[in-house]
Every structure is written in structure tokens, then in C-alpha cells.
Design a protein around this motif. Sequence first.
Motif, mmCIF file in Angstrom:
data_model
loop_
_atom_site.group_PDB
_atom_site.id
_atom_site.type_symbol
_atom_site.label_atom_id
_atom_site.label_comp_id
_atom_site.label_asym_id
_atom_site.label_seq_id
_atom_site.Cartn_x
_atom_site.Cartn_y
_atom_site.Cartn_z
ATOM 1 N N ASP A 1 54.952 -52.434 32.175
ATOM 2 C CA ASP A 1 55.902 -53.498 31.826
ATOM 3 C C ASP A 1 55.899 -54.593 32.892
ATOM 4 O O ASP A 1 55.897 -55.786 32.587
ATOM 5 C CB ASP A 1 57.304 -52.904 31.677
ATOM 6 C CG ASP A 1 58.309 -53.920 31.147
ATOM 7 O OD1 ASP A 1 57.884 -54.880 30.471
ATOM 8 O OD2 ASP A 1 59.504 -53.755 31.400
ATOM 9 N N SER A 2 55.877 -54.184 34.160
ATOM 10 C CA SER A 2 55.882 -55.162 35.252
ATOM 11 C C SER A 2 54.588 -55.969 35.284
ATOM 12 O O SER A 2 54.604 -57.168 35.574
ATOM 13 C CB SER A 2 56.096 -54.451 36.588
ATOM 14 O OG SER A 2 56.241 -55.386 37.632
ATOM 15 N N GLY B 1 57.128 -48.313 33.539
ATOM 16 C CA GLY B 1 57.635 -49.341 34.441
ATOM 17 C C GLY B 1 56.531 -50.213 35.013
ATOM 18 O O GLY B 1 56.664 -51.441 35.081
ATOM 19 N N CYS C 1 65.052 -47.231 34.889
ATOM 20 C CA CYS C 1 65.718 -47.238 33.579
ATOM 21 C C CYS C 1 65.214 -46.093 32.708
ATOM 22 O O CYS C 1 66.004 -45.336 32.132
ATOM 23 C CB CYS C 1 65.452 -48.558 32.855
ATOM 24 S SG CYS C 1 66.294 -49.988 33.529
ATOM 25 N N SER D 1 60.766 -56.253 26.565
ATOM 26 C CA SER D 1 60.952 -55.404 27.741
ATOM 27 C C SER D 1 62.353 -54.814 27.761
ATOM 28 O O SER D 1 62.544 -53.631 28.061
ATOM 29 C CB SER D 1 60.705 -56.225 29.013
ATOM 30 O OG SER D 1 61.040 -55.483 30.167
ATOM 31 N N SER E 1 57.554 -42.259 32.830
ATOM 32 C CA SER E 1 58.522 -43.243 33.342
ATOM 33 C C SER E 1 57.841 -44.222 34.285
ATOM 34 O O SER E 1 58.044 -45.444 34.182
ATOM 35 C CB SER E 1 59.665 -42.522 34.070
ATOM 36 O OG SER E 1 60.327 -41.622 33.215
ATOM 37 N N TRP E 2 57.017 -43.683 35.194
ATOM 38 C CA TRP E 2 56.315 -44.541 36.149
ATOM 39 C C TRP E 2 55.316 -45.463 35.444
ATOM 40 O O TRP E 2 55.245 -46.658 35.750
ATOM 41 C CB TRP E 2 55.587 -43.678 37.187
ATOM 42 C CG TRP E 2 56.482 -43.118 38.235
ATOM 43 C CD1 TRP E 2 57.122 -41.917 38.210
ATOM 44 C CD2 TRP E 2 56.856 -43.737 39.470
ATOM 45 N NE1 TRP E 2 57.872 -41.748 39.350
ATOM 46 C CE2 TRP E 2 57.725 -42.843 40.142
ATOM 47 C CE3 TRP E 2 56.545 -44.958 40.068
ATOM 48 C CZ2 TRP E 2 58.280 -43.133 41.391
ATOM 49 C CZ3 TRP E 2 57.085 -45.248 41.312
ATOM 50 C CH2 TRP E 2 57.941 -44.348 41.955
ATOM 51 N N ALA F 1 58.894 -53.420 38.626
ATOM 52 C CA ALA F 1 58.307 -52.128 38.263
ATOM 53 C C ALA F 1 59.245 -50.983 38.618
ATOM 54 O O ALA F 1 59.451 -50.062 37.819
ATOM 55 C CB ALA F 1 56.960 -51.942 38.963
ATOM 56 N N VAL G 1 62.750 -50.762 27.947
ATOM 57 C CA VAL G 1 63.202 -50.106 29.180
ATOM 58 C C VAL G 1 64.712 -50.142 29.390
ATOM 59 O O VAL G 1 65.217 -49.509 30.322
ATOM 60 C CB VAL G 1 62.507 -50.725 30.423
ATOM 61 C CG1 VAL G 1 61.001 -50.634 30.298
ATOM 62 C CG2 VAL G 1 62.934 -52.168 30.653
ATOM 63 N N TYR H 1 62.262 -49.449 45.730
ATOM 64 C CA TYR H 1 62.848 -50.684 45.207
ATOM 65 C C TYR H 1 63.472 -51.516 46.321
ATOM 66 O O TYR H 1 63.209 -52.712 46.442
ATOM 67 C CB TYR H 1 63.888 -50.370 44.137
ATOM 68 C CG TYR H 1 64.559 -51.617 43.608
ATOM 69 C CD1 TYR H 1 63.949 -52.393 42.634
ATOM 70 C CD2 TYR H 1 65.774 -52.054 44.123
ATOM 71 C CE1 TYR H 1 64.536 -53.560 42.168
ATOM 72 C CE2 TYR H 1 66.368 -53.213 43.669
ATOM 73 C CZ TYR H 1 65.748 -53.961 42.688
ATOM 74 O OH TYR H 1 66.329 -55.127 42.255
ATOM 75 N N ALA I 1 62.356 -51.082 36.244
ATOM 76 C CA ALA I 1 62.036 -50.632 34.885
ATOM 77 C C ALA I 1 61.789 -49.130 34.854
ATOM 78 O O ALA I 1 62.218 -48.431 33.928
ATOM 79 C CB ALA I 1 60.813 -51.386 34.368
ATOM 80 N N THR I 2 61.103 -48.628 35.870
ATOM 81 C CA THR I 2 60.835 -47.188 35.951
ATOM 82 C C THR I 2 62.136 -46.397 36.041
ATOM 83 O O THR I 2 62.292 -45.349 35.396
ATOM 84 C CB THR I 2 59.954 -46.870 37.170
ATOM 85 O OG1 THR I 2 58.720 -47.582 37.070
ATOM 86 C CG2 THR I 2 59.648 -45.372 37.254
#
Length: 319
Positions: A155-156, A152, A112, A202, A148-149, A106, A206, A73, A109-110
Motif C-alpha cells: 500500500d505504501s 502495509g 491497521c 487505501s 499484515s506487513w 507503511a 487498511v 514508526y 498501514a501495517t
Amino acid sequence: MERTNDSMLTEFVLVGLSAHPKLQTVFFVLVLWMYLMILLGNGILISVIICDSHLHTPMYFFLCNLSFLDICYTSSSVPLILDSFLTGRKRVSFSGCMVQMFLSFAMGATECVLLGMMALDRYVAICYPLRYSVIMSKNAYLPMAAGSWVTGLVDSVVQTSLAMQLPFCTSNVINHFVCEILAILKLACADISTNVISMAGSNLIVLVIPLLVISISYIFIVTTILRIPSTEGKRKAFSTCSAHLTVVIIFYGTIFFMYAKPKSKSSVDADNQDIIEALISLFYGVMAPMLNPLIYSLRNKDVKAAVKNMVGRKNSDGI
């Protein structure tokens, strides 16, 4: 305010703190130092978890993912932030801006969703200690991390794709340090209700759902801990969750402020408000990843013991 007559925008201009040159130098040194600490702290934590077989458990597997996420990140945004501090107004190509926004969104969100998974892991460990190894087997925690990955990234992809379809025919100046999705949506010269609805969805997936999972998990965890008769037993049980709970408070406290209420139109005082939001975003993007390895190492005897063993082995090899 820089304007472009073309609906097909080719670049964005990141304002950052260009109006405050003295602050730019201070923040450059501060952010650079924090970024190096993030790489060092999370890098050491990942190395310790991989090298020490005693830490090959679901909890530390999730922690390793969290540290890797923090590195990814910050690496997707901090170099751009540092460059903007040196060059003042930073010009970024449209495609480059979208790629950076995709990666940052990404990873955020991941993280979260991953924090929610980590709460479930702590719930099973505290409430069902005798069945922990059976419930949290590789067949459980590997899909949890992978999920989780995937969540994210998907969503991204959705949010970035929707943002890329918007026309930006009024201004290309972003009052931010990086290509942040809410700051970019404010520049669109078309109706962004679809984007707002998508962002709300979203937020639900997330942000809200993982937070509900965390909250419910900790209600059961606290209830179980209070039933433990000895004070020492309560302390040990809570110590296994305190680091995760601290990280959750720092992470969600800042990210909710940034993303919980997307705005479709900017206000009259937008410039000042945007700078304040950008600084808070900077805190979220740099401070939290820097604190995470410190929180987990200082509050965790297993990690501290593993670090000491690793240092001891290196010293003995050197001798």
C-alpha cells in the motif's frame, strides 16, 4: 511562502511550529521524553515476550509485532520532528522526504491490518477456546502477521509512487512536522484525483475492512462473554480483550481523523488547520506507541508476571 520555478523539486521545507519558537522548546523536551519511553517500553515488552516461553503464543506474537511496528514508526519520523524543533524550518531533500513518507505510511498501514488480525485471534480464543491451539497454529498466525506487513508495504509503495509522479511547481513548504502524504498532496500543481481515489481505496483496505473485522469479532466476543454464567468468568474473558480494545480505540480514533477524508484543495484557513492536523498527527505518532506497552502490561497478568520473573532472575544472577 517559498516558491520554486522548477517542476522538478529538489527539497521540501517543513514549517512545523517555526512560528511559535517558545512552543518548540516545550515540544522538543516532551516529544524526546515520549520517544525514549516508546523505545524503553516497547523494547522491554519485546524482550519479555522473547525470553519467557510462557508468552510464546499467537496473542503475544502479534503483540511483539505491534511493539516492533511502534518502534519502527516513531523512529521513521520522530528524529526528523526533533530536528525541526531545534532548527526551526527544516529542509529535507525530495528523496529523503519520500523515503520517510514511505516508511511512516507503511508502518501505519501495517498496524491497521495487524490490529484486525489481533481481533481475529481474540475472537477464536473467546468463542472457540477448546479449538484455539488447533485453529491458531503457526500455519495460521505466521501468515496472518506476514500478510499484515506485506499489505502495509505494498500500500505504501503505491501511495508513495503516485505522490512522486506529481509536479510540485508552486510551493515546497509543508505545514507539518514531517513529510506526511496529505500535506504533500496539497502542494501539487496538477490534478490529484488519481491520488485521492487511490487513498480512498487505501482507506477501504487498511482502515475500513480491518475495522469491520474488529467490530464483527467483538460483537461475537461480547455475545459469548454474556453467555458465561459466572461473573468471575465474564471478568476473566473480558480482561483478555480489554487491552486490545483500548489500543484499537486510541489508534483508530486518531488515524481516522487524519486519513479518512483526503482533500484535493486547501482552504482559506489552511495554515491554521494544517497546524492543528499536524499536532493531532503528532499525538497519533507518539502518544499511542507510548501507551501501548503500558496498556498491555498494566492490564495483563501474564506480562506482569513475566517482567517480575525476568527482574527476579537478574537480581539473583547479580547476587
